[in-house]
Motif scaffolding. Structure first.
Motif, PDB file in Angstrom:
ATOM      1  N   THR A  89       0.807  -1.222   0.000  1.00  0.00           N
ATOM      2  CA  THR A  89       0.000   0.000   0.000  1.00  0.00           C
ATOM      3  C   THR A  89       0.841   1.274   0.000  1.00  0.00           C
ATOM      4  O   THR A  89       0.291   2.369  -0.038  1.00  0.00           O
ATOM      5  N   GLU A  90       2.154   1.136   0.050  1.00  0.00           N
ATOM      6  CA  GLU A  90       3.000   2.314   0.259  1.00  0.00           C
ATOM      7  C   GLU A  90       3.549   2.938  -1.028  1.00  0.00           C
ATOM      8  O   GLU A  90       3.843   4.132  -1.062  1.00  0.00           O
ATOM      9  N   ALA A  94      -0.038   1.817  -5.978  1.00  0.00           N
ATOM     10  CA  ALA A  94      -0.267   0.444  -5.504  1.00  0.00           C
ATOM     11  C   ALA A  94      -1.728   0.063  -5.745  1.00  0.00           C
ATOM     12  O   ALA A  94      -2.647   0.842  -5.484  1.00  0.00           O
ATOM     13  N   PHE A  95      -1.933  -1.144  -6.252  1.00  0.00           N
ATOM     14  CA  PHE A  95      -3.260  -1.597  -6.678  1.00  0.00           C
ATOM     15  C   PHE A  95      -4.297  -1.477  -5.557  1.00  0.00           C
ATOM     16  O   PHE A  95      -5.389  -0.926  -5.766  1.00  0.00           O
ATOM     17  N   LEU A 107      -6.266  -5.130   4.299  1.00  0.00           N
ATOM     18  CA  LEU A 107      -5.718  -6.491   4.219  1.00  0.00           C
ATOM     19  C   LEU A 107      -4.245  -6.448   3.827  1.00  0.00           C
ATOM     20  O   LEU A 107      -3.392  -7.066   4.486  1.00  0.00           O
ATOM     21  N   SER A 108      -3.929  -5.724   2.767  1.00  0.00           N
ATOM     22  CA  SER A 108      -2.561  -5.652   2.262  1.00  0.00           C
ATOM     23  C   SER A 108      -1.621  -5.034   3.286  1.00  0.00           C
ATOM     24  O   SER A 108      -0.499  -5.521   3.503  1.00  0.00           O
ATOM     25  N   PHE A 113       3.303  -7.623   2.888  1.00  0.00           N
ATOM     26  CA  PHE A 113       4.207  -8.242   1.913  1.00  0.00           C
ATOM     27  C   PHE A 113       4.915  -7.224   1.030  1.00  0.00           C
ATOM     28  O   PHE A 113       6.098  -7.360   0.753  1.00  0.00           O
ATOM     29  N   GLY A 114       4.181  -6.199   0.568  1.00  0.00           N
ATOM     30  CA  GLY A 114       4.785  -5.251  -0.357  1.00  0.00           C
ATOM     31  C   GLY A 114       5.206  -3.945   0.273  1.00  0.00           C
ATOM     32  O   GLY A 114       5.534  -2.991  -0.445  1.00  0.00           O
TER      33      GLY A 114
END
Length: 262
Positions: A89-90, A94-95, A107-108, A113-114
């Motif tokens: 999300t950063e 970001a999708f 959730l993300s 993870f990203g």
């Protein structure tokens, strides 16, 4: 056998009964059936997840992860969820951050993870946080099987918390509320907007939400809805208006008009 929520009443009276018995009911629900088995499995195995692929390949862990954010219907949308998790999300564009439904960003961000801090699954309190959300969301689903309005009411506290956790601007918070379908439903009904309201310009919708919320609840910013007293006023008005709307829809006159229109 799973514990089923006890909901002898509807409307605001039903809400008061539910809140008064909520701790006992959720405790019994968490200890029963599939919920108990899934949370036990999650607690024992989530720390082994180090990559998005690890999570995506374990359907049972993924179902808890998605269920914790009210996204259980996306369990089979693997490519979509993989992208949500992978991009985080950063980063700009970001999708998950671009999606109007901010539950995907929540959730993300939770799994990380990203993001710069990396995967969070091995953190000491991670399993507890996700399990708490999963149990709460699962209980809401069970409530919704009996009474959809009470399910929406139960979602208010968590929905508001997710909007504020994103730490966006005042306008961004209102837009985030509008992008959260269950939360928007509560606000739209409580503030007396018709279903057709969603068809007007998005910026006009936001201004109308802000104006009417201030006039109705005396709030000055969206963050004021973090106050449990403000949430209770919102829920009470939502449930009262919803019952009125349903009563009008089911009145003899409306039923007759419906039959004549067939």
């Amino acid at each position: 056998m799973s514990f089923q929520p006890v909901l002898p009443l509807s409307g605001y009276t039903g809400w008061r009964f539910l809140t008064q018995t909520l701790q006992r009911q959720t405790t019994a629900f968490a200890a029963s059936g599939e919920v108990a088995m899934n949370t036990k499995y999650f607690r024992e195995n989530i720390a082994k997840v180090e990559t998005v692929d690890d999570l995506m390949s374990n359907r049972r862990l993924l179902s808890v992860a998605l269920g914790a954010f009210g996204l259980q219907d996306d369990l089979n949308s693997k490519a979509f969820i993989q992208r949500v998790l992978t991009e985080g999300t950063e980063t700009q564009g970001a999708f998950a951050s671009k999606l109007s439904d901010k539950r995907y960003a929540a959730l993300s961000s939770a799994f990380g993870f990203g993001n710069a801090d990396g995967v969070q699954t091995s953190k000491a309190d991670f399993a507890d946080k996700i399990i708490a959300r999963y149990t709460s969301e699962s209980f809401e689903v069970a409530v919704g099987e009996q009474n959809g309005d009470l399910r929406l009411a139960l979602n208010v506290a968590g929905g508001v918390a997710d909007v504020l956790a994103a730490k966006g601007s005042e306008n961004a918070q209102w837009f985030a509320m509008m992008g959260d379908s269950p939360l928007r439903n509560v606000f739209q009904t409580a503030l007396g907007f018709p279903a057709s309201f969603a068809q007007i310009d998005i910026d006009q919708q936001k201004e109308q939400f802000i104006s009417r919320a201030k006039a109705t609840f005396g709030i000055t910013t969206f963050a004021d809805f973090a106050d449990p007293a403000a949430q209770e006023k919102l829920i009470r008005l939502f449930l009262v208006r919803s019952e009125i709307n349903n009563s009008a829809f089911n009145s003899p006159a409306s039923i007759a008009l419906s039959l004549l229109g067939r």
